[in-house]
Design a protein around this motif. Sequence first.
Motif, short mmCIF file in Angstrom:
data_model
loop_
_atom_site.label_atom_id
_atom_site.label_comp_id
_atom_site.label_asym_id
_atom_site.label_seq_id
_atom_site.Cartn_x
_atom_site.Cartn_y
_atom_site.Cartn_z
N UNK A 229 0.86 -1.19 0.00
CA UNK A 229 0.00 0.00 0.00
C UNK A 229 0.90 1.24 0.00
N UNK A 230 0.60 2.18 -0.90
CA UNK A 230 1.37 3.42 -0.97
C UNK A 230 0.55 4.57 -0.40
N UNK A 231 1.17 5.35 0.49
CA UNK A 231 0.57 6.60 0.94
C UNK A 231 1.32 7.73 0.24
N UNK A 232 0.66 8.38 -0.68
CA UNK A 232 1.28 9.48 -1.41
C UNK A 232 1.07 10.78 -0.62
N UNK A 233 2.19 11.44 -0.30
CA UNK A 233 2.16 12.76 0.32
C UNK A 233 2.57 13.75 -0.77
N UNK B 146 0.32 -5.90 5.39
CA UNK B 146 1.01 -5.59 4.14
C UNK B 146 2.01 -4.46 4.39
N UNK B 147 3.01 -4.36 3.54
CA UNK B 147 3.95 -3.25 3.63
C UNK B 147 3.24 -1.96 3.24
N UNK B 148 3.45 -0.91 4.03
CA UNK B 148 2.90 0.41 3.72
C UNK B 148 4.07 1.37 3.58
N UNK B 149 4.20 1.99 2.42
CA UNK B 149 5.30 2.91 2.18
C UNK B 149 4.75 4.33 1.98
N UNK B 150 5.57 5.31 2.35
CA UNK B 150 5.22 6.71 2.16
C UNK B 150 6.03 7.24 0.98
N UNK B 151 5.33 7.83 0.03
CA UNK B 151 5.98 8.36 -1.17
C UNK B 151 5.70 9.86 -1.27
N UNK B 152 6.74 10.66 -1.21
CA UNK B 152 6.59 12.12 -1.38
C UNK B 152 6.58 12.44 -2.86
N UNK C 76 3.27 21.25 -8.28
CA UNK C 76 1.99 21.91 -8.60
C UNK C 76 1.17 22.15 -7.34
N UNK C 77 1.86 22.56 -6.28
CA UNK C 77 1.20 22.90 -5.02
C UNK C 77 0.38 21.75 -4.46
N UNK C 78 0.88 20.54 -4.62
CA UNK C 78 0.20 19.37 -4.09
C UNK C 78 -0.71 18.69 -5.09
N UNK C 79 -1.01 19.34 -6.19
CA UNK C 79 -1.95 18.79 -7.15
C UNK C 79 -1.36 17.66 -7.99
N UNK C 80 -0.04 17.62 -8.12
CA UNK C 80 0.60 16.55 -8.90
C UNK C 80 0.36 15.20 -8.23
N UNK C 81 0.63 15.13 -6.94
CA UNK C 81 0.42 13.88 -6.21
C UNK C 81 -1.04 13.51 -6.11
N UNK C 82 -1.90 14.52 -5.88
CA UNK C 82 -3.33 14.26 -5.78
C UNK C 82 -3.89 13.73 -7.09
N UNK C 83 -3.42 14.30 -8.19
CA UNK C 83 -3.86 13.86 -9.52
C UNK C 83 -3.45 12.41 -9.77
N UNK C 84 -2.23 12.06 -9.36
CA UNK C 84 -1.74 10.69 -9.56
C UNK C 84 -2.60 9.68 -8.80
N UNK C 85 -2.98 10.04 -7.58
CA UNK C 85 -3.81 9.13 -6.79
C UNK C 85 -5.21 9.04 -7.39
N UNK C 86 -5.76 10.18 -7.78
CA UNK C 86 -7.11 10.19 -8.37
C UNK C 86 -7.19 9.30 -9.60
N UNK C 87 -6.09 9.22 -10.36
CA UNK C 87 -6.09 8.44 -11.61
C UNK C 87 -5.51 7.04 -11.45
N UNK C 88 -5.11 6.70 -10.25
CA UNK C 88 -4.56 5.35 -10.04
C UNK C 88 -5.71 4.33 -10.06
N UNK C 89 -5.41 3.14 -10.49
CA UNK C 89 -6.46 2.11 -10.56
C UNK C 89 -6.02 0.79 -9.94
#
Length: 325
Positions: free
Chosen positions: A36-40, A65-71, A75-88
């Motif tokens: 599991x990835x936690x995107x910050x 399960x392994x949980x990793x943090x990925x920074x 784009x003021x936080x929108x890059x990571x948020x966009x990646x999560x929104x589009x992950x499947x």
Amino acid sequence: MTQKSLRLALLASLFAAGLAQAQAQDQAKNWPNRTVRIVVPYTPGGTSDIIARAISQPLGEALKQTVIVENRAGASGNLGADAVAKSNDGHTLLLCDVTALAISPSVYTKLGFDPSKDLKGAAMLAYSPHMLVVHPSVPANNLGELVALSKTSKMDFAVTAVGSAPHVAGMAVAAITGAKWEYIPYKGGSQAIGDTIAGQTQVLMNGMLATLPSVQAGKLKVLGVSKASRVPLLPNVPTLAEQGATGFESGTWQGILVPAGMPPAALAKLSAELIRIIRSPDLRARLASQGAEVHTMSPTEFTGFFARERKSWAAVVAKSGLKLD
């Protein structure tokens, strides 16, 4: 329809409901089945990053399960948020300042995703009021003195990210008090704090969780907190409302969001574990000692909160005139 047909229809309906419930239970039982990835969506060392790393190990133990943090800053936080929104993959989570995410649609004219449609809340975790701090060399000891100084001296205000909650909060304070300062953008709270400590910027608003250690070490001077009442850790520090910013309150709300398509059963399992972990006595005490309050919300409560934040901050942004592509 005959009585026999009605009975058959009822049996079919009950069977379908039972099958759906069994499938949901299987989904919850089998999730997660990989890392599991936690995107910050900010740089390391900020409020979101601190919370993410505090929960990653116990969450991994709970989910087996392994949980990793990925920074993933940008784009003021929108890059990571966009990646999560589009992950499947069903195993990618977003931990961010929820208010900042609610502000983005009002600030950015070309967002690649819609936070209210493409993401959904799993659990709210914590709240940390914003602190108004300055470099120790700044000859101001309260908000009034800072406002007066800003009108006669060049004042650079470190912005944790353009369009972030601290940025818009700083603009709101300036609008209320008449303060004059220039906003200097960064990719995250840790960088903004670092440059203010170094004296490259003079003023900063940021979440208390990430900022308090620098205040306690004498590297930054606190002038006020943006909370309705004084903070127990700093009983002698007045609120900004007490100092002329009447009715003003702002802060950093940290929560976990997931892609909108995440199965409800998996979402319910994740939400329950997150709330249990953040409410644990050890973690609650650790965060409280740093100025963050454990404040949990269920997915339904989270949705309502996000809608209210989006609406209230849209009005603030509209008054400021802040718009970005």
